[in-house]
Write a protein that holds these residues in place. Sequence first.
Motif, PDB file in Angstrom:
ATOM      1  N   TYR A   1       0.828  -1.201   0.000  1.00 12.92           N
ATOM      2  CA  TYR A   1       0.000   0.000   0.000  1.00 12.92           C
ATOM      3  C   TYR A   1       0.864   1.255   0.000  1.00 12.92           C
ATOM      4  CZ  TYR A   1      -3.697   3.217   1.607  1.00 12.92           C
ATOM      5  OH  TYR A   1      -4.604   4.257   1.723  1.00 12.92           O
TER       6      TYR A   1
ATOM      7  N   ARG B   1      -2.644   0.427   6.392  1.00 12.52           N
ATOM      8  CA  ARG B   1      -3.089   1.638   5.706  1.00 12.52           C
ATOM      9  C   ARG B   1      -3.208   2.810   6.671  1.00 12.52           C
ATOM     10  NH1 ARG B   1      -8.357  -1.126   3.056  1.00 12.52           N
ATOM     11  NH2 ARG B   1      -8.512  -1.674   5.270  1.00 12.52           N
TER      12      ARG B   1
ATOM     13  N   ALA C   1      -3.706  -5.016   3.320  1.00 13.18           N
ATOM     14  CA  ALA C   1      -3.652  -4.112   4.473  1.00 13.18           C
ATOM     15  C   ALA C   1      -3.154  -4.809   5.736  1.00 13.18           C
ATOM     16  CB  ALA C   1      -5.039  -3.512   4.723  1.00 13.18           C
TER      17      ALA C   1
END
Length: 536
Positions: free
Chosen positions: A278, A363, A450
């Motif tokens: 991410y 995240r 995530a």
Amino acid sequence: MQKTLRSILLVFFGLTFLWSCESDLELQPEDNRKTAENAFKDPDAYKQFLAKLYAGLAVSGQEGPAGNPDLEGLDEGFSQYIRLYFKMQELTTDEAVIGWDDGTIKDLHAQNWTAGNEFIRTMYSRIMYQIALTNEFIRQTSDEKLDSRGVDGELRGNIENFRAEARFLRALSYYHALDLFGNPPFVTDEDPIGAFLPEQIKRPALFDYIEGELLDIEDEIAAVGSNEYGRADQGAVWMLLSKLYLNAEVYTGTAHNAEVIEYTNKVINSGYQLADSYKKLFLADNNTNGAQNEIIFPITFNGKETQSYGGLTFIIHAAIGGDMKAADFGVSSGWAGLRTTSALVNKFQYQETEDEVIFEDNRGLFFTEGQSLEIDNISSFNDGYAVAKYRNVDVNGEPGSDETGEFVDTDFPMFRLADAYLMYAEAFVRGGGGSQANAVAYVNELRERAFGDSSENISAGELDLDFIINERARELYWEAHRRTDLIRFNRFSENGVWPWKGNVPQGTTTQEFRNLMPIPASDLGVNTNLTQNDGY
């Protein structure tokens, strides 16, 4: 496409009447003896002009970062497109506050703006300027114009592709006008150049126009993966159609969720791939580190070639303050302005220890040391967690190309595959058809990235609208989607509360008319064809 453009383009801009009708929007040709016909004797002029259309989303003038502005009378950093769009979409929501006292900037988060708000007015001006430029490019590339100049062969084919891209960029800016202002003045390349008062278009009619333009160019624009990085292709068209259809009920009163399924499917099945990390999506090398396979339409920046005090330069610098070290973010200094509220932070799973706050969801890119979760004073940078999502360093921690550390290389991911996954899931839940198994699988792909494994995957029974609006916040915060999302979920004004909304610490609801921004008072004052949006 990132290079600063010089005198040749000023010819076109000087010919174009900026129909937003604001007195501070004045452009002059660098040499009044030049004409468009003379300028286009150079075959490279067409691509140079197209480059300016893209650059209009990234820079604010002809020199960069300041000194020869597109819009006279407006500070160049203040008036950059992405900087303004970020403010409209983020500062008005639970995802961002800013501590500065610049004019009426705090009225955005307080949701007590008026038709005289200079940030709203400048966003409107920038959108209308961008549309004026695209209109002129399309005029100058008509079959009649090209025939008169004897343009044929490979150049003509290239120009036809450029023209489709210009129409996409015009549709994008009209989409922003549709979403923010609802009922803007409306001019296309078919209108004459000159001093006239444009008519106002109503929201449903503008929806139809944007839809028609995108469908018309769908098979004319470059195929996915065949264009230069940073230029629009079919994937960008499909994403904008998906965004348009996802919000169709807000814009027209009629849902188009089946169309969301159709066009997100086209995106998902076109070869894009999620980045393996991410964090890579928001680094200085997000054009080369693998993130480019997920980013469908970026607004590109380069610390040497695309210098601006807007865009990611603004977002990165303004998010640094307190105990944060600017060098960790690849920049020379922090501007101590942007933070977030506890309403966003509390959507993430985290643990507080005596020494630190640990986010289980990777995240959750927040800086917490020396920062309080709650905001007692918006003007104090230490009130509210800082957001450490965007950085001007590459995957190895090396800073961007500008040795001064002032301007950044990080590209802004306007559209990316993760959003297509979430739009598909939402449209499925809203009754648009599609596959429940696919919807759940797409969401769980994001959650596995995530959390690092499948431990936090959801079941089909957990996929509902409450989950989706929160998952969109976790995945897409500070990417300029939040205001639009909250309005679609009916949580922006009357039914949503977060810290300092309504200008009170605990937050309060506001009136529904805030779902639309006002037409700027300055434009109403000169264009008698315009009617103000209700409530202002």
